[in-house]
Design a protein around this motif. Structure first.
Motif, PDB file in Angstrom:
ATOM      1  N   UNK A 114     -79.970  47.344 -29.815  1.00 20.77           N
ATOM      2  CA  UNK A 114     -78.915  46.484 -30.362  1.00 20.77           C
ATOM      3  C   UNK A 114     -77.809  46.278 -29.327  1.00 20.77           C
ATOM      4  N   UNK A 115     -77.446  47.349 -28.640  1.00 20.62           N
ATOM      5  CA  UNK A 115     -76.437  47.228 -27.586  1.00 20.62           C
ATOM      6  C   UNK A 115     -76.964  46.377 -26.440  1.00 20.62           C
ATOM      7  N   UNK A 116     -78.217  46.591 -26.071  1.00 12.21           N
ATOM      8  CA  UNK A 116     -78.820  45.799 -25.000  1.00 12.21           C
ATOM      9  C   UNK A 116     -78.769  44.310 -25.349  1.00 12.21           C
ATOM     10  N   UNK A 117     -79.072  43.973 -26.590  1.00 15.29           N
ATOM     11  CA  UNK A 117     -78.991  42.579 -27.040  1.00 15.29           C
ATOM     12  C   UNK A 117     -77.563  42.056 -26.914  1.00 15.29           C
ATOM     13  N   UNK A 118     -76.573  42.909 -27.221  1.00 18.33           N
ATOM     14  CA  UNK A 118     -75.181  42.500 -27.085  1.00 18.33           C
ATOM     15  C   UNK A 118     -74.784  42.250 -25.643  1.00 18.33           C
ATOM     16  N   UNK A 119     -75.330  43.050 -24.732  1.00 17.32           N
ATOM     17  CA  UNK A 119     -75.043  42.846 -23.307  1.00 17.32           C
ATOM     18  C   UNK A 119     -75.668  41.550 -22.815  1.00 17.32           C
ATOM     19  N   UNK A 120     -76.935  41.349 -23.147  1.00 18.28           N
ATOM     20  CA  UNK A 120     -77.678  40.179 -22.674  1.00 18.28           C
ATOM     21  C   UNK A 120     -77.102  38.893 -23.267  1.00 18.28           C
ATOM     22  N   UNK A 121     -76.557  38.986 -24.452  1.00 20.11           N
ATOM     23  CA  UNK A 121     -75.993  37.824 -25.148  1.00 20.11           C
ATOM     24  C   UNK A 121     -74.821  37.209 -24.380  1.00 20.11           C
ATOM     25  N   UNK A 122     -74.072  38.032 -23.647  1.00 19.07           N
ATOM     26  CA  UNK A 122     -72.923  37.557 -22.876  1.00 19.07           C
ATOM     27  C   UNK A 122     -73.398  37.201 -21.465  1.00 19.07           C
ATOM     28  N   UNK A 123     -73.716  35.961 -21.257  1.00 20.27           N
ATOM     29  CA  UNK A 123     -74.286  35.520 -19.993  1.00 20.27           C
ATOM     30  C   UNK A 123     -73.387  35.654 -18.784  1.00 20.27           C
ATOM     31  N   UNK A 124     -72.130  36.027 -18.978  1.00 22.69           N
ATOM     32  CA  UNK A 124     -71.185  36.117 -17.863  1.00 22.69           C
ATOM     33  C   UNK A 124     -70.685  37.539 -17.608  1.00 22.69           C
ATOM     34  N   UNK A 125     -71.197  38.530 -18.326  1.00 21.03           N
ATOM     35  CA  UNK A 125     -70.691  39.894 -18.140  1.00 21.03           C
ATOM     36  C   UNK A 125     -71.306  40.548 -16.897  1.00 21.03           C
ATOM     37  N   UNK A 126     -70.762  41.682 -16.500  1.00 21.00           N
ATOM     38  CA  UNK A 126     -71.232  42.383 -15.307  1.00 21.00           C
ATOM     39  C   UNK A 126     -72.677  42.852 -15.454  1.00 21.00           C
ATOM     40  N   UNK A 127     -73.053  43.290 -16.635  1.00 22.45           N
ATOM     41  CA  UNK A 127     -74.428  43.753 -16.850  1.00 22.45           C
ATOM     42  C   UNK A 127     -75.412  42.620 -16.585  1.00 22.45           C
ATOM     43  N   UNK A 128     -75.114  41.437 -17.065  1.00 24.52           N
ATOM     44  CA  UNK A 128     -76.001  40.290 -16.856  1.00 24.52           C
ATOM     45  C   UNK A 128     -76.006  39.886 -15.385  1.00 24.52           C
ATOM     46  N   UNK A 129     -74.876  39.996 -14.729  1.00 22.78           N
ATOM     47  CA  UNK A 129     -74.833  39.712 -13.289  1.00 22.78           C
ATOM     48  C   UNK A 129     -75.807  40.627 -12.549  1.00 22.78           C
ATOM     49  N   UNK A 130     -75.823  41.901 -12.908  1.00 21.84           N
ATOM     50  CA  UNK A 130     -76.731  42.866 -12.277  1.00 21.84           C
ATOM     51  C   UNK A 130     -78.182  42.507 -12.603  1.00 21.84           C
ATOM     52  N   UNK A 131     -78.465  42.212 -13.866  1.00 29.59           N
ATOM     53  CA  UNK A 131     -79.830  41.847 -14.259  1.00 29.59           C
ATOM     54  C   UNK A 131     -80.324  40.644 -13.452  1.00 29.59           C
ATOM     55  N   UNK A 132     -79.479  39.655 -13.317  1.00 32.66           N
ATOM     56  CA  UNK A 132     -79.872  38.450 -12.568  1.00 32.66           C
ATOM     57  C   UNK A 132     -80.106  38.751 -11.091  1.00 32.66           C
TER      58      UNK A 132
END
Length: 179
Positions: free
Chosen positions: A135-153
């Motif tokens: 559920x938390x992972x979904x919340x991170x991925x949902x925000x396309x501009x957060x630091x976690x998504x920057x790292x994933x990309x």
């Protein structure tokens, strides 16, 4: 359990009732990581790092499997000596999603608070007793501009595809028992 970082946050109030034991461990690990790195706030990259270390279900969702998880962890480990240095002293607020609280939560970035709140909403939507790491992972991925998504990309994760898979998985989890 006492921490050197501020204890106010979405995970501190009734954590044993809102979050699974695994997610409480993820939050504690993120808090320790932020304190060790002398970061003023727990941000989404701290949460992602902890999820990858503590939640095998999250790792299984990545298309690249173990090699991609290894690249992600390697990238996150370099935070204090490399890519994350530009983040030091700044507040993570991607602005991509509306913040949950106007005044913020001491010790948590606005984007991390939003991800934690989304985890609770998503778990309720699944009719689960407690929010899980997924559920938390979904919340991170949902925000396309957060630091976690920057790292994933940066390591080649197709974040949009991952977001769709997480959404589909939630809808499947929402199917009533016996249907």
């Amino acid at each position: 359990m006492h921490s050197r970082t501020p204890s106010n946050g979405p995970a501190d109030q009734d954590a044993e009732h809102q979050f699974s034991g695994g997610l409480v461990a993820v939050i504690a690990t993120a808090r320790r990581r932020a304190a060790r790195d002398t970061d003023k706030q727990i941000d989404t990259a701290h949460l992602l790092h902890s999820l990858l270390e503590c939640d095998s279900e999250v790792c299984r969702l990545l298309d690249g499997g173990s090699p991609q998880t290894g690249r992600l962890l390697g990238y996150l480990v370099q935070r204090s000596i490399g890519y994350g240095l530009r983040w030091q002293g700044t507040v993570e607020d991607s602005g991509a999603l509306p913040a949950v609280e106007e005044d913020g939560v001491p010790g948590w970035s606005p984007a991390a608070v939003t991800a934690m709140e989304y985890a609770l909403v998503r778990s309720r939507g699944r009719r689960a007793a407690r929010a899980e790491g997924i559920d938390l992972f979904a919340g991170l991925v949902r925000d396309g501009e957060c630091r976690a998504v920057e790292v994933l990309r940066r390591v080649g994760v197709d974040v949009e595809r991952l977001a769709h898979r997480l959404e589909d998985r939630c809808e499947k989890d929402d199917t009533p028992v016996g249907a």
